[in-house]
Design a protein around this motif. Structure first.
Motif, PDB file in Angstrom:
ATOM      1  N   LYS A  28      12.731  48.516  66.052  1.00  0.00           N
ATOM      2  CA  LYS A  28      13.329  48.978  67.368  1.00  0.00           C
ATOM      3  C   LYS A  28      14.090  47.602  67.735  1.00  0.00           C
ATOM      4  O   LYS A  28      13.589  46.574  67.844  1.00  0.00           O
ATOM      5  CB  LYS A  28      12.428  49.379  68.369  1.00  0.00           C
ATOM      6  N   LEU A  30      16.785  46.317  70.552  1.00  0.00           N
ATOM      7  CA  LEU A  30      17.527  46.486  71.998  1.00  0.00           C
ATOM      8  C   LEU A  30      18.686  45.578  72.406  1.00  0.00           C
ATOM      9  O   LEU A  30      18.621  44.384  72.075  1.00  0.00           O
ATOM     10  CB  LEU A  30      16.709  46.437  73.190  1.00  0.00           C
ATOM     11  N   ASN A 162       6.300  58.980  76.449  1.00  0.00           N
ATOM     12  CA  ASN A 162       7.818  58.400  76.664  1.00  0.00           C
ATOM     13  C   ASN A 162       8.763  59.464  77.173  1.00  0.00           C
ATOM     14  O   ASN A 162       9.628  58.878  77.947  1.00  0.00           O
ATOM     15  CB  ASN A 162       8.116  57.555  75.475  1.00  0.00           C
ATOM     16  N   LEU A 310      19.296  52.869  82.262  1.00  0.00           N
ATOM     17  CA  LEU A 310      19.174  51.902  80.857  1.00  0.00           C
ATOM     18  C   LEU A 310      17.674  51.982  80.721  1.00  0.00           C
ATOM     19  O   LEU A 310      17.255  52.062  79.361  1.00  0.00           O
ATOM     20  CB  LEU A 310      19.492  50.540  81.432  1.00  0.00           C
ATOM     21  N   ALA A 311      16.749  51.730  81.545  1.00  0.00           N
ATOM     22  CA  ALA A 311      15.174  51.944  81.122  1.00  0.00           C
ATOM     23  C   ALA A 311      15.028  53.353  80.482  1.00  0.00           C
ATOM     24  O   ALA A 311      14.381  53.556  79.475  1.00  0.00           O
ATOM     25  CB  ALA A 311      14.361  51.772  82.367  1.00  0.00           C
ATOM     26  N   ASN A 314      16.117  53.133  76.907  1.00  0.00           N
ATOM     27  CA  ASN A 314      15.153  52.366  75.964  1.00  0.00           C
ATOM     28  C   ASN A 314      14.031  53.316  75.592  1.00  0.00           C
ATOM     29  O   ASN A 314      13.753  53.279  74.528  1.00  0.00           O
ATOM     30  CB  ASN A 314      14.698  51.086  76.680  1.00  0.00           C
ATOM     31  N   LEU A 315      13.430  54.096  76.466  1.00  0.00           N
ATOM     32  CA  LEU A 315      12.530  54.991  76.221  1.00  0.00           C
ATOM     33  C   LEU A 315      12.832  56.055  75.342  1.00  0.00           C
ATOM     34  O   LEU A 315      12.076  56.495  74.185  1.00  0.00           O
ATOM     35  CB  LEU A 315      11.782  55.548  77.083  1.00  0.00           C
ATOM     36  N   ILE A 317      14.922  55.637  72.502  1.00  0.00           N
ATOM     37  CA  ILE A 317      14.644  55.089  71.224  1.00  0.00           C
ATOM     38  C   ILE A 317      13.244  55.329  70.720  1.00  0.00           C
ATOM     39  O   ILE A 317      12.844  55.534  69.555  1.00  0.00           O
ATOM     40  CB  ILE A 317      15.084  53.558  71.194  1.00  0.00           C
ATOM     41  N   ASP A 318      12.564  54.863  71.619  1.00  0.00           N
ATOM     42  CA  ASP A 318      10.813  55.377  71.283  1.00  0.00           C
ATOM     43  C   ASP A 318      10.536  56.463  70.787  1.00  0.00           C
ATOM     44  O   ASP A 318       9.894  56.797  69.908  1.00  0.00           O
ATOM     45  CB  ASP A 318       9.958  54.786  72.371  1.00  0.00           C
ATOM     46  N   THR A 376      19.964  54.942  69.892  1.00  0.00           N
ATOM     47  CA  THR A 376      20.338  53.336  69.872  1.00  0.00           C
ATOM     48  C   THR A 376      21.627  53.121  70.362  1.00  0.00           C
ATOM     49  O   THR A 376      21.856  52.249  71.298  1.00  0.00           O
ATOM     50  CB  THR A 376      20.337  52.811  68.205  1.00  0.00           C
ATOM     51  N   GLN A 379      21.640  53.754  73.916  1.00  0.00           N
ATOM     52  CA  GLN A 379      21.213  52.461  74.817  1.00  0.00           C
ATOM     53  C   GLN A 379      22.155  51.458  74.977  1.00  0.00           C
ATOM     54  O   GLN A 379      22.377  50.523  75.968  1.00  0.00           O
ATOM     55  CB  GLN A 379      19.873  52.150  74.113  1.00  0.00           C
ATOM     56  N   VAL A 383      23.692  49.760  78.478  1.00  0.00           N
ATOM     57  CA  VAL A 383      23.712  48.394  78.577  1.00  0.00           C
ATOM     58  C   VAL A 383      24.931  47.975  79.158  1.00  0.00           C
ATOM     59  O   VAL A 383      25.019  47.242  80.265  1.00  0.00           O
ATOM     60  CB  VAL A 383      23.270  47.533  77.339  1.00  0.00           C
TER      61      VAL A 383
END
Length: 479
Positions: A28, A30, A162, A310-311, A314-315, A317-318, A376, A379, A383
């Protein structure tokens, strides 16, 4: 080999397989957020540590007519009400995601019957069986079921949790989006309301000027009758009067459109907007306290919305990354099954099952890789969107602070210009009556004073709208 040893070896194999499989999972990465705000605004602009964004809009806009319009809009504006339903959708998505990582239990019942052909294998076997001593095998054979079935995807890699957390963040982002809409709605109604007051005052200026021009036309006609003026002078004064009347009609149309815009924002059909045009020039311009730039991050709903998005990205991607790992599903069932309903309550009719499946993608992982790549990319988009929102907020605020500063100075100089031109009109009329000035000088002076008065109203409007825009760009209006 005992059963325990077999299960033990299987467990060891699965653990080792999972470890080996995890070696093929992409790492991962970021994109870091590089946007930082300056410590303070320009030295000439707001350096106060307080911030007007924390003031309620009811206190900031001290006009009962404007407050009533905003109240109506917050209750009836269709766009705002649509967004409220979108927030409800986001809230239910959170509940849906939360339920996905809990076991699913279903209660059901079933009835069936089966009769194989007599000359089939099953039929031949049943022909030789007795359900009880000297009691023939039932034909057809009934099948009655009653029980519960549970399925559970074990959230080993936090994929489901997530996903729930990402949905929760998007719900919070939707809430901030609603606050941002409220901020813009309050600002747009206020700006349009001030525009309406300015148009009312422009219409009054034009009407007053029409009276002066009509009087001037009457006098020049009288002078022509006495051979002291020509028809050319009469035509020029009359043309000026007609031109001013055209301005009057244009302003009336703008007033109609401004009223309808306010009514639309307030969620009601066109009607007269209550207002006090006389208060337009007397509205105070309080000192603007912008605080420090860092407060934009806490006060601006659109920045907080972008931060939540944004947060959540990010999750995501997980969540996409977890698809590369093995998945463990557990199924279990407990109930009763018998060929006759009267035997369902018997202990001999109890049936149960328990199974666990561990599955991992082996061949053709393109779909999983594609979902990971998309997460990705999104994300990275989030950003850039966050950085753009912060930069836009800071730039917009700086523009509005400069606008208020410059138009305040412009208003003072334009006021002085209007005073001088008002005196010039009286002087020009006096000179013309005494044949010491040409009628052209009178016409030009009247046009100049009309233009200057209209520009004064427009400058005043720019001041008030800058006051509204500063409040909006600082993040005020949604509290």
């Amino acid at each position: 080999m005992t059963t325990n040893n077999i299960f033990y070896r299987i467990a060891i194999f699965l653990v080792l397989a999972s470890i080996a499989w995890s070696c093929n999972v992409p790492e991962k990465v970021l994109l870091p957020v590089s946007q930082t705000l300056p410590d303070q605004y320009e030295p000439l602009l707001a350096t106060d540590s307080t911030n007007i964004a924390t003031i309620s809009w009811r206190a900031y806009f001290d006009d009962p007519n404007l407050i009533a319009l905003i109240d109506s809009a917050l209750q009836n504006n269709q766009e705002l009400n649509i967004l409220l339903q979108e927030i409800q959708v986001s809230q239910n998505e959170v509940l849906e995601r939360e339920g996905e990582y809990l076991p699913f239990v279903r209660l059901g019942a079933g009835i069936g019957a089966e009769k194989p052909g007599r000359y089939t294998r099953a039929g031949a076997v049943e022909e030789q069986l007795d359900i009880e001593p000297e009691k023939a095998f039932p034909e057809p054979l009934g099948d009655f079921q009653l029980g519960a079935v549970a399925t559970w995807e074990v959230d080993i890699w936090r994929k489901l949790r997530n996903a729930k957390d990402a949905a929760q963040l998007r719900y919070l982002a939707a809430t901030e989006g609603r606050n941002f809409l409220v901020t813009n709605l309050v600002a747009e109604i206020s700006e349009t309301y001030y525009e309406l007051l300015a148009l009312d005052n422009l219409l009054k200026i034009i009407n007053d000027n029409l009276l002066l021009q009509q009087d001037a036309l009457s006098k020049v006609k009288l002078q022509k009758e006495n051979a002291r003026a020509t028809q050319l002078a009469v035509n020029r004064f009359e043309a000026q009067l007609l031109n001013t009347r055209n301005l009057q009609y244009a302003i009336k149309q703008q007033i109609t459109e401004a009223e309808n815009r306010i009514n639309f924002l307030a969620g009601r059909y066109p009607s007269e907007v209550a207002r006090n045009p006389q208060s337009f020039m007397d509205m105070p311009l309080d000192s603007i306290q912008a605080g420090v730039p860092a407060e934009l991050l806490a006060n601006r709903p659109d920045i907080r919305q972008a931060e939540y998005e944004l947060a959540a990205a990010n999750l995501d991607i997980d969540v996409a990354r977890a698809d590369f790992y093995p998945r463990l599903d557990i199924t279990a069932g407990l109930g009763f099954q018998a060929f006759n309903p009267k035997f369902l309550a018997s202990p001999e009719s109890v049936v149960f099952n328990l199974a666990g499946d561990l599955m991992a993608p082996l061949i053709n992982k393109k779909a999983i890789q594609a979902r990971y790549n998309m997460a990705t990319a999104k994300q990275i988009q989030a950003v850039y969107a966050y950085e753009q929102t912060v930069l836009s907020a800071y730039t917009d605020l700086l523009n509005q602070l400069n606008k208020l500063n410059n138009y305040s100075k412009s208003f003072d100089t334009k006021t002085a210009e209007v005073d001088i031109l008002n005196k010039s009109v009286n002087i020009a009329n006096s000179l013309y009556r005494n044949a010491r000035a040409d009628y052209v000088e009178v016409l030009l002076t009247q046009e100049e004073v009309l233009d200057a008065k209209m520009e004064l109203m427009e400058t005043r409007l720019e001041q008030l709208q800058a006051k509204v825009a500063i409040y909006r760009t600082l993040g005020g209006g949604w509290r």
